[in-house]
Each structure stands twice: as structure tokens, then as C-alpha cells.
Write a protein that holds these residues in place. Structure first.
Motif, PDB file in Angstrom:
ATOM      1  N   ALA A 193       0.815  -1.219   0.000  1.00  0.00           N
ATOM      2  CA  ALA A 193       0.000   0.000   0.000  1.00  0.00           C
ATOM      3  C   ALA A 193       0.845   1.264   0.000  1.00  0.00           C
ATOM      4  O   ALA A 193       0.309   2.362  -0.200  1.00  0.00           O
ATOM      5  CB  ALA A 193      -0.941   0.000   1.203  1.00  0.00           C
ATOM      6  N   CYS A 194       2.147   1.135   0.230  1.00  0.00           N
ATOM      7  CA  CYS A 194       3.033   2.298   0.234  1.00  0.00           C
ATOM      8  C   CYS A 194       3.847   2.421  -1.052  1.00  0.00           C
ATOM      9  O   CYS A 194       4.744   3.254  -1.140  1.00  0.00           O
ATOM     10  CB  CYS A 194       3.967   2.255   1.443  1.00  0.00           C
ATOM     11  N   GLU A 195       3.539   1.594  -2.042  1.00  0.00           N
ATOM     12  CA  GLU A 195       4.186   1.721  -3.340  1.00  0.00           C
ATOM     13  C   GLU A 195       3.620   2.958  -4.042  1.00  0.00           C
ATOM     14  O   GLU A 195       2.424   3.021  -4.333  1.00  0.00           O
ATOM     15  CB  GLU A 195       3.948   0.471  -4.179  1.00  0.00           C
ATOM     16  N   GLU A 196       4.470   3.930  -4.299  1.00  0.00           N
ATOM     17  CA  GLU A 196       4.004   5.201  -4.837  1.00  0.00           C
ATOM     18  C   GLU A 196       3.431   5.077  -6.246  1.00  0.00           C
ATOM     19  O   GLU A 196       2.633   5.913  -6.671  1.00  0.00           O
ATOM     20  CB  GLU A 196       5.151   6.217  -4.830  1.00  0.00           C
ATOM     21  N   SER A 197       3.816   4.048  -6.976  1.00  0.00           N
ATOM     22  CA  SER A 197       3.299   3.898  -8.338  1.00  0.00           C
ATOM     23  C   SER A 197       1.798   3.590  -8.352  1.00  0.00           C
ATOM     24  O   SER A 197       1.095   3.962  -9.295  1.00  0.00           O
ATOM     25  CB  SER A 197       4.055   2.774  -9.067  1.00  0.00           C
ATOM     26  N   SER A 198       1.307   2.927  -7.308  1.00  0.00           N
ATOM     27  CA  SER A 198      -0.095   2.506  -7.280  1.00  0.00           C
ATOM     28  C   SER A 198      -0.919   3.195  -6.203  1.00  0.00           C
ATOM     29  O   SER A 198      -2.152   3.199  -6.270  1.00  0.00           O
ATOM     30  CB  SER A 198      -0.189   0.982  -7.059  1.00  0.00           C
ATOM     31  N   TRP A 199      -0.228   3.767  -5.209  1.00  0.00           N
ATOM     32  CA  TRP A 199      -0.917   4.346  -4.063  1.00  0.00           C
ATOM     33  C   TRP A 199      -0.388   5.741  -3.770  1.00  0.00           C
ATOM     34  O   TRP A 199       0.768   6.052  -4.056  1.00  0.00           O
ATOM     35  CB  TRP A 199      -0.744   3.470  -2.820  1.00  0.00           C
ATOM     36  N   ALA A 200      -1.235   6.569  -3.165  1.00  0.00           N
ATOM     37  CA  ALA A 200      -0.843   7.929  -2.797  1.00  0.00           C
ATOM     38  C   ALA A 200      -1.253   8.211  -1.362  1.00  0.00           C
ATOM     39  O   ALA A 200      -2.091   7.511  -0.785  1.00  0.00           O
ATOM     40  CB  ALA A 200      -1.492   8.948  -3.739  1.00  0.00           C
ATOM     41  N   ARG A 201      -0.690   9.243  -0.824  1.00  0.00           N
ATOM     42  CA  ARG A 201      -1.061   9.674   0.528  1.00  0.00           C
ATOM     43  C   ARG A 201      -2.486  10.191   0.532  1.00  0.00           C
ATOM     44  O   ARG A 201      -2.948  10.832  -0.424  1.00  0.00           O
ATOM     45  CB  ARG A 201      -0.098  10.768   0.975  1.00  0.00           C
ATOM     46  N   PRO A 242       0.299   6.379  14.773  1.00  0.00           N
ATOM     47  CA  PRO A 242       0.087   4.926  14.716  1.00  0.00           C
ATOM     48  C   PRO A 242      -0.333   4.372  13.373  1.00  0.00           C
ATOM     49  O   PRO A 242      -0.429   3.164  13.209  1.00  0.00           O
ATOM     50  CB  PRO A 242      -1.007   4.698  15.758  1.00  0.00           C
ATOM     51  N   GLY A 243      -0.594   5.238  12.395  1.00  0.00           N
ATOM     52  CA  GLY A 243      -0.980   4.732  11.092  1.00  0.00           C
ATOM     53  C   GLY A 243      -1.047   5.839  10.066  1.00  0.00           C
ATOM     54  O   GLY A 243      -0.926   7.030  10.392  1.00  0.00           O
ATOM     55  N   LEU A 244      -1.203   5.464   8.811  1.00  0.00           N
ATOM     56  CA  LEU A 244      -1.306   6.437   7.736  1.00  0.00           C
ATOM     57  C   LEU A 244      -2.348   5.981   6.718  1.00  0.00           C
ATOM     58  O   LEU A 244      -2.528   4.786   6.505  1.00  0.00           O
ATOM     59  CB  LEU A 244       0.048   6.644   7.051  1.00  0.00           C
ATOM     60  N   PHE A 245      -3.044   6.948   6.153  1.00  0.00           N
ATOM     61  CA  PHE A 245      -4.056   6.646   5.151  1.00  0.00           C
ATOM     62  C   PHE A 245      -3.432   6.690   3.758  1.00  0.00           C
ATOM     63  O   PHE A 245      -2.617   7.566   3.449  1.00  0.00           O
ATOM     64  CB  PHE A 245      -5.207   7.649   5.225  1.00  0.00           C
ATOM     65  N   ARG A 246      -3.806   5.728   2.924  1.00  0.00           N
ATOM     66  CA  ARG A 246      -3.341   5.657   1.539  1.00  0.00           C
ATOM     67  C   ARG A 246      -4.554   5.487   0.621  1.00  0.00           C
ATOM     68  O   ARG A 246      -5.564   4.891   1.024  1.00  0.00           O
ATOM     69  CB  ARG A 246      -2.390   4.481   1.352  1.00  0.00           C
ATOM     70  N   VAL A 247      -4.446   5.977  -0.597  1.00  0.00           N
ATOM     71  CA  VAL A 247      -5.555   5.887  -1.543  1.00  0.00           C
ATOM     72  C   VAL A 247      -5.051   5.288  -2.853  1.00  0.00           C
ATOM     73  O   VAL A 247      -3.953   5.612  -3.319  1.00  0.00           O
ATOM     74  CB  VAL A 247      -6.201   7.274  -1.775  1.00  0.00           C
ATOM     75  N   ALA A 248      -5.852   4.422  -3.445  1.00  0.00           N
ATOM     76  CA  ALA A 248      -5.470   3.743  -4.688  1.00  0.00           C
ATOM     77  C   ALA A 248      -5.508   4.726  -5.855  1.00  0.00           C
ATOM     78  O   ALA A 248      -6.513   5.403  -6.079  1.00  0.00           O
ATOM     79  CB  ALA A 248      -6.392   2.561  -4.947  1.00  0.00           C
ATOM     80  N   ARG A 249      -4.407   4.789  -6.606  1.00  0.00           N
ATOM     81  CA  ARG A 249      -4.345   5.676  -7.775  1.00  0.00           C
ATOM     82  C   ARG A 249      -5.159   5.106  -8.945  1.00  0.00           C
ATOM     83  O   ARG A 249      -5.601   5.840  -9.825  1.00  0.00           O
ATOM     84  CB  ARG A 249      -2.899   5.853  -8.224  1.00  0.00           C
ATOM     85  N   ALA A 250      -5.322   3.786  -8.986  1.00  0.00           N
ATOM     86  CA  ALA A 250      -6.072   3.099 -10.048  1.00  0.00           C
ATOM     87  C   ALA A 250      -6.590   1.791  -9.473  1.00  0.00           C
ATOM     88  O   ALA A 250      -6.228   1.400  -8.356  1.00  0.00           O
ATOM     89  CB  ALA A 250      -5.169   2.846 -11.255  1.00  0.00           C
ATOM     90  N   ASP A 251      -7.447   1.129 -10.182  1.00  0.00           N
ATOM     91  CA  ASP A 251      -7.892  -0.196  -9.757  1.00  0.00           C
ATOM     92  C   ASP A 251      -6.663  -1.081  -9.561  1.00  0.00           C
ATOM     93  O   ASP A 251      -5.780  -1.142 -10.425  1.00  0.00           O
ATOM     94  CB  ASP A 251      -8.798  -0.823 -10.819  1.00  0.00           C
ATOM     95  N   CYS A 252      -6.582  -1.761  -8.434  1.00  0.00           N
ATOM     96  CA  CYS A 252      -5.405  -2.568  -8.154  1.00  0.00           C
ATOM     97  C   CYS A 252      -5.757  -3.679  -7.174  1.00  0.00           C
ATOM     98  O   CYS A 252      -6.883  -3.747  -6.665  1.00  0.00           O
ATOM     99  CB  CYS A 252      -4.272  -1.701  -7.584  1.00  0.00           C
ATOM    100  N   MET A 253      -4.781  -4.521  -6.916  1.00  0.00           N
ATOM    101  CA  MET A 253      -4.935  -5.601  -5.950  1.00  0.00           C
ATOM    102  C   MET A 253      -4.173  -5.255  -4.678  1.00  0.00           C
ATOM    103  O   MET A 253      -3.090  -4.662  -4.722  1.00  0.00           O
ATOM    104  CB  MET A 253      -4.403  -6.918  -6.515  1.00  0.00           C
TER     105      MET A 253
END
Length: 471
Positions: free
Chosen positions: A70-78, A341-352
Motif C-alpha cells: 500500500a506504500c508503493e508510490e506507483s499505485s498508491w498515494a497519501r 500509529p498509522g497512515l491513510f493511503r488511496v489507490a491511484r487506479a484499480d489494483c490488488m
């Protein structure tokens, strides 16, 4: 057929057994310990699960390998959500609270980046050392050597920011200065604002709305006073005619953005000052309090650190930067008790994400508190405090470890180097100057008190006392 289509739907995510139709997981809500409760849930629900409250659904990522994904910048963003989104009402364009697309965020980040270089850190070191001297002296006056750790670490971390980053003492250690600002009231206002931000996120429906209404007037006064406090710092610096860029306030008042050639507006400078004061002091104070708890429980660890500290031969910048034993204690504390204690991430595109298909725009909450304790990557003793995990030769034992206490990607904490150097210096000075022990009952002298944690946006130890004996 694509793997996304073949993946599991979000409706198949595990959830608490006590879920109630329509109301959701209301029976298992812990508004005082939300992320700690999610850590407990992860032990039975697994590395990814869902929390539902009425129409609100949160996907919790607790496993280290899924967290890394979920922290891969290519697929996910802050993603700005939770207490951070609430604090945005107070500091709309701070480095922590601004949207990434906000041009003021980019300007502030470019202007401030040189302020966290090694050269800048060497300058801040002198101010930090002066605060450390005052802290050692302050502890020497404690009746019976009993230290209120929470109050002490709150004061020292705010004072470090004030002197090193703003060039102005706040008067939080010892007597208020003859010249400078007595900011003791400001500490209480910040605490109330942080608690309010946390409650806004974690309150139950209806009850939360009532609570917010009851607190509204007081919180508005606190916010107005806090904004006025930092606005005055900016006005004073401008009125002084000081064009030095040797501290963060000087950079923001004097420097221009290398891309646009524009200076930061004063309103945004105030946003950044308030961000540093709120986020900077709270997280570093939490780190120091938890680290001191572990040190006080282990005289052998204290002795070992003193040997390493003595071997460094002084307290200049290079000596402190090389205190690897102290840094290992801090890193292991950050692993077990990350102040954020945590961070929110959002999917840049449909992904697994693991076996689940995540649609574009869907956010997840990466629970660092759980991922950094995941036995699958940290070993079967992942819950045990062991600073030797961070010895260079031992790190190869954890090739898939996930350790991101300062966030991930381009929105990771810009002040990481500042916070770690400050914490290393303060923890080393206290360990060198005092024998530390827990305050325990007469009938239980060998029992170490548990480290209680409370949440107000950050994860911070419950207030506790230590016994400090001057060496």
C-alpha cells in the motif's frame, strides 16, 4: 480474465463478530484506544479487515507485507483523513495538513528543505544543547528525584522547537525568561486542540455531535489564541529586520521559492509554525517518554549506553550523530510505539491488495502499530523490546521488515532528521546524567509498570513518573 476481476471483493473482508445490522461495528468501538483496539483485532482478523460504523467503512491494513504494498508510490498515494483532516480546519496549508495539489505545499516544502540539511542540523545542535543543559538542571531540582515525565518531555520538545527553529525561548524550563515568551498557557491549549481533533475522528454518531457542540466555544478560543500566538512570532521577526536564514522561521520570512520566485505569505508561515509546534513536539515527546520507560526498566541497558556515550568523547554534533546505541533504542521504541500509529493511503487506479481488489479512489488505513509488530517479518518475538534488532549486522535478519514511523513517500515527515537528532541528544544527556528507575509500590519493587498509551491523534504514553538520581 484479469487478476483484479478474479480477486476477492471488499464485501468479503473479515470484520468483528459483534457487527450489528445497519449500525455496523458500534459494539466494538473503543474511542479512547482506537488504533490499539485495531491492533488487538488484527490478531484474530488477520492482516487486512474492515471496520464499519453506519455508512462509514474503513479498510485496515495490519500486515507488514500488505502495508509495504500500500506504500508503493506507483499505485498508491497519501490520503488526508482522520485527525489530520480535522486539524486541516486549523492549519489548512501546513506541511502535514495541506493537499498535495495545493501550490503552497510545494512552495513551503521547497523553501524549507534546506532547513533540514546536515549543515542546518549542525546549527540547530547548539540551541538543542542549551535546552538539554536546562533540562538536566531542571531535573536536579525535582523533589525526591521524582520526575513528571509527560510534563517534562512536553516542555523540552516545545522549547527545542522554539529556540532551534524559531530563535526565541518559550520559557518552559525553569523560570520564564526576562526576554522572550512565556508559553505555558500555549501548552494547555495545544493539548485541548489535539484531544478535540482525535475525538472528532473517533466519536460515536449523535454522542459525538453533542460533545462537539459543548466544546465548540472553548476550542474556538483555543484555536484563535494559538493562531494569534504564531502570528505574533511572524510579526516580531519581520519587525526585527533580521534577514538571517539560520533557522526555519528565518527561511520562511526571507527565502523565496526556487521554482516560482515567490515568498510564502504570512498566513502560510503561521500555518507552518503551528504545524511544527503541534506535530513536532507531540511526536518527539511521545518517543522520548516511551524510550525513558524502557530505559528505566533496564539498568543494564543504561550502563551499556553510558559506555557508548563515553566512547564518543563529547557532545558536539558529530559525537551525538554517532551514538548508534541510543539511536537503536529510539528506533526500537518507534517500531513498537510509533507516535503516529498509522497512515491513510488511496489507490491511484484499480489494483490488488493481497487477495482483494481495490477500486480507484478507495482509501485504506495502514496500521503501523500492527505492521511494525508483524511476526511474519519481525520474527516470533516481535512484541519484545530489543534495540539490537537495529544493529547493522542484525537488520539482514528481517529482509521484509516494514518500518515507516515517519510516513511514506514525498509526504513523509520533513522534520525526521531534526526529531531524531533532538531525541538522541536529550536521551543520551539524561542517561549520562541520571540513574533512572520506575516508581513502584513498596510491595512490588521488582515489578515494572506497564506502558499505558492514550490517543489524541498521536499515540502517547499515559502520564507517569520516574525516579532520577544524579550520577
Amino acid at each position: 480474465m484479469s487478476s483484479i476481476i478474479e480477486g476477492l471483493s471488499l464485501d468479503q473482508l473479515p470484520h468483528a463478530r459483534s457487527r450489528i445490522p445497519i449500525l455496523g461495528d458500534i459494539a466494538s468501538v473503543d474511542r479512547r484506544r482506537p488504533t490499539q483496539h485495531e491492533l488487538e483485532l488484527s490478531r484474530t482478523l488477520g492482516p487486512i479487515f474492515e471496520r464499519k460504523l453506519l455508512n462509514s467503512r474503513v479498510i485496515v491494513v495490519a500486515g507488514a507485507r500488505l502495508a509495504a504494498q500500500a506504500c508503493e508510490e506507483s499505485s498508491w498515494a497519501r490520503c488526508l483523513a482522520g485527525p489530520g483532516e480535522v486539524l486541516r480546519e486549523i492549519v489548512p496549508s501546513g506541511l502535514f495538513t495541506a493537499r498535495s495539489r495545493d501550490p503552497l505545499w510545494g512552495m513551503a516544502h521547497r523553501i524549507l528543505t534546506p532547513g533540514f540539511s546536515q549543515g542546518a542540523m549542525r546549527t540547530y545542535h547548539e540551541a538543542m544543547s542549551g535546552v538539554a543543559d536546562d533540562l538536566i538542571a531542571d531535573w536536579a531540582t525535582a523533589a525526591g528525584g521524582r520526575i513528571d515525565v509527560h510534563a517534562s518531555m512536553t516542555a523540552v520538545t516545545l522549547e527545542v522547537i522554539a529556540r532551534a527553529a524559531f530563535g526565541k525561548p518559550f520559557g518552559l524550563l525553569g523560570d520564564p525568561p526576562e526576554t522572550g515568551t512565556d508559553a505555558r498557557w500555549f501548552v494547555q491549549a495545544l493539548a485541548r486542540i489535539l484531544r478535540w481533533a482525535s475525538d472528532q475522528t473517533n466519536d460515536l454518531p449523535v454522542v459525538g455531535a453533542v460533545r462537539t457542540r459543548l466544546q465548540a466555544a472553548r476550542i474556538r478560543r483555543d484555536i484563535t489564541a494559538a493562531r494569534g500566538f504564531v502570528d505574533e512570532l511572524v510579526r516580531e521577526r519581520r519587525a526585527s529586520g533580521d534577514t538571517s536564514t539560520s533557522d526555519l522561521l528565518g527561511l520562511m520570512v526571507t527565502a523565496t521559492d526556487p521554482e516560482t520566485g515567490k515568498p510564502l505569505p504570512d498566513s502560510n508561515i503561521s500555518d507552518q509554525l503551528l504545524t511544527f509546534l503541534v506535530a513536532g513536539h507531540e511526536t518527539t515527546a511521545a518517543l522520548l517518554e516511551a524510550s525513558l520507560h524502557y530505559l528505566a526498566a533496564d539498568p543494564g541497558l543504561q550502563s551499556g549506553l553510558r559506555e557508548q556515550i563515553t566512547a564518543r568523547g563529547g557532545w558536539d554534533y558529530d559525537a551525538v550523530a554517532g551514538m548508534r546505541g541510543v539511536r537503536n533504542v529510539l528506533n526500537e521504541t518507534l517500531r513498537l510505539h510509533p507516535p503516529v500509529p498509522g497512515l491513510f493511503r488511496v489507490a491511484r487506479a484499480d489494483c490488488m491488495l493481497g487477495d482483494y481488489r481495490i477500486p480507484k479512489g478507495r482509501a485504506v488505513f495502514v496500521l503501523s502499530l500492527a505492521a511494525q509488530r508483524d511476526p511474519e517479518v519481525w520474527g516470533p518475538d516481535a512484541e519484545v523490546f530489543d534495540p539490537e534488532r537495529f544493529i547493522a549486522n542484525n537488520q539482514r535478519l528481517f529482509p521484509d521488515r516494514w518500518f515507516k514511523p515517519f510516513g511514506s513517500g514525498p509526504r513523509a515527515c520533513i522534520g525526521m532528521a531534526f526529531a531524531l537528532h533532538e531525541a538522541t541528544l536529550l536521551l543520551a544527556r539524561l542517561t549520562d546524567s541520571y540513574d533512572l528507575a520506575h516508581v513502584v509500590g513498596v510491595q512490588a519493587r521488582e515489578v515494572t509498570p506497564a506502558l499505558g498509551l492514550y490517543e489524541r491523534g498521536s499515540l502517547r504514553p499515559e502520564p507517569y513518573a520516574l525516579l532520577a538520581t544524579r550520577r
